[in-house]
Design a protein around this motif. Sequence first.
Motif, mmCIF file in Angstrom:
data_model
loop_
_atom_site.group_PDB
_atom_site.id
_atom_site.type_symbol
_atom_site.label_atom_id
_atom_site.label_comp_id
_atom_site.label_asym_id
_atom_site.label_seq_id
_atom_site.Cartn_x
_atom_site.Cartn_y
_atom_site.Cartn_z
ATOM 1 N N LYS A 4 25.601 -6.342 -17.783
ATOM 2 C CA LYS A 4 24.905 -5.677 -16.668
ATOM 3 C C LYS A 4 23.539 -6.253 -16.313
ATOM 4 O O LYS A 4 22.980 -5.905 -15.282
ATOM 5 C CB LYS A 4 24.710 -4.185 -16.990
ATOM 6 C CG LYS A 4 25.989 -3.412 -17.214
ATOM 7 C CD LYS A 4 26.664 -3.119 -15.914
ATOM 8 C CE LYS A 4 27.840 -2.179 -16.136
ATOM 9 N NZ LYS A 4 28.496 -1.841 -14.906
ATOM 10 N N ILE A 5 22.984 -7.111 -17.146
ATOM 11 C CA ILE A 5 21.623 -7.615 -16.918
ATOM 12 C C ILE A 5 21.651 -9.123 -16.704
ATOM 13 O O ILE A 5 22.294 -9.863 -17.446
ATOM 14 C CB ILE A 5 20.694 -7.290 -18.117
ATOM 15 C CG1 ILE A 5 20.646 -5.788 -18.393
ATOM 16 C CG2 ILE A 5 19.291 -7.850 -17.882
ATOM 17 C CD1 ILE A 5 19.989 -4.951 -17.327
ATOM 18 N N GLU A 6 20.919 -9.544 -15.691
ATOM 19 C CA GLU A 6 20.761 -10.973 -15.419
ATOM 20 C C GLU A 6 19.281 -11.305 -15.547
ATOM 21 O O GLU A 6 18.432 -10.676 -14.911
ATOM 22 C CB GLU A 6 21.244 -11.274 -13.997
ATOM 23 C CG GLU A 6 21.182 -12.721 -13.623
ATOM 24 C CD GLU A 6 21.593 -12.954 -12.174
ATOM 25 O OE1 GLU A 6 21.085 -13.905 -11.575
ATOM 26 O OE2 GLU A 6 22.404 -12.159 -11.646
ATOM 27 N N GLU A 7 18.989 -12.273 -16.402
ATOM 28 C CA GLU A 7 17.596 -12.649 -16.631
ATOM 29 C C GLU A 7 17.150 -13.669 -15.594
ATOM 30 O O GLU A 7 17.811 -14.685 -15.378
ATOM 31 C CB GLU A 7 17.445 -13.215 -18.043
ATOM 32 C CG GLU A 7 16.021 -13.317 -18.495
ATOM 33 C CD GLU A 7 15.892 -13.603 -19.984
ATOM 34 O OE1 GLU A 7 14.758 -13.876 -20.405
ATOM 35 O OE2 GLU A 7 16.901 -13.550 -20.707
ATOM 36 N N GLN A 8 16.033 -13.393 -14.944
ATOM 37 C CA GLN A 8 15.449 -14.290 -13.957
ATOM 38 C C GLN A 8 14.129 -14.823 -14.500
ATOM 39 O O GLN A 8 13.770 -14.550 -15.640
ATOM 40 C CB GLN A 8 15.227 -13.546 -12.635
ATOM 41 C CG GLN A 8 16.491 -13.002 -12.004
ATOM 42 C CD GLN A 8 17.399 -14.101 -11.496
ATOM 43 O OE1 GLN A 8 16.940 -15.116 -11.000
ATOM 44 N NE2 GLN A 8 18.700 -13.898 -11.626
ATOM 45 N N ASP A 9 13.389 -15.519 -13.672
ATOM 46 C CA ASP A 9 12.103 -16.081 -14.080
ATOM 47 C C ASP A 9 11.024 -14.988 -14.043
ATOM 48 O O ASP A 9 10.441 -14.721 -12.997
ATOM 49 C CB ASP A 9 11.730 -17.242 -13.161
ATOM 50 C CG ASP A 9 10.490 -17.978 -13.639
ATOM 51 O OD1 ASP A 9 10.191 -17.936 -14.845
ATOM 52 O OD2 ASP A 9 9.816 -18.601 -12.792
ATOM 53 N N GLY A 10 10.794 -14.343 -15.179
ATOM 54 C CA GLY A 10 9.746 -13.321 -15.268
ATOM 55 C C GLY A 10 10.214 -11.905 -15.007
ATOM 56 O O GLY A 10 9.407 -10.980 -15.043
ATOM 57 N N TYR A 11 11.483 -11.694 -14.740
ATOM 58 C CA TYR A 11 12.002 -10.343 -14.515
ATOM 59 C C TYR A 11 13.501 -10.298 -14.798
ATOM 60 O O TYR A 11 14.117 -11.318 -15.099
ATOM 61 C CB TYR A 11 11.693 -9.856 -13.098
ATOM 62 C CG TYR A 11 12.398 -10.609 -11.985
ATOM 63 C CD1 TYR A 11 13.569 -10.126 -11.428
ATOM 64 C CD2 TYR A 11 11.865 -11.789 -11.471
ATOM 65 C CE1 TYR A 11 14.212 -10.805 -10.401
ATOM 66 C CE2 TYR A 11 12.494 -12.476 -10.445
ATOM 67 C CZ TYR A 11 13.667 -11.982 -9.921
ATOM 68 O OH TYR A 11 14.306 -12.647 -8.907
#
Length: 197
Positions: A74-81
Amino acid sequence: MKAKRTFYSERIYPLLFMFAVTFFCILITSGLQLATEDRATANELAFTRRAILNAGGVAFENTTEGIEEAFQSKIEEQDGYYVADSDSGKRYIIPVEGPGLWGAITIMAGFEEDLSTFSGIAIVSQNETPGLGARIEEPWFTEQFRGKQAPFTLVEEGTADAPNEVDAITGATRTSEYFKNITNRAANDAKQIIGGE
């Protein structure tokens, strides 16, 4: 000869004994630290991921495996969030740190797609006074931000009525003030980090 034996028995032997005991204790402590280091790292990661899931309003089973499964799916890691895929659409989660009364307070602040409405807040770390300021970790306190928009105004505990009012913790006015400042800043940070404003 007797004086030499007295010197060793009174001065050297006790020092050697203290050295041996100290060395043995350090050896045991180091061994325990090395033996539990991987588990401590895994627990810290699970704790942080649970905070991200809570801030994003994502349901999960509260076990290490349940947290990991929900985070991966359920979670996608982005640049800083982080971006959460919840039942009600995408939500955005940012880490925010600010000063507290006795040290830094680190939170995960979750936002709806409008980047203004809080989807949740979860505490990652804090050093506030147990029984007073540390009550910021209690669900009644963090849940009151869900569905609200900053800037927030603090009111006496149990009296928050308006959409921008949050209950302060009785006896922990300064911690409540610091926490309000962190959440108000989180709303601005979300627009800059995610929205590029």
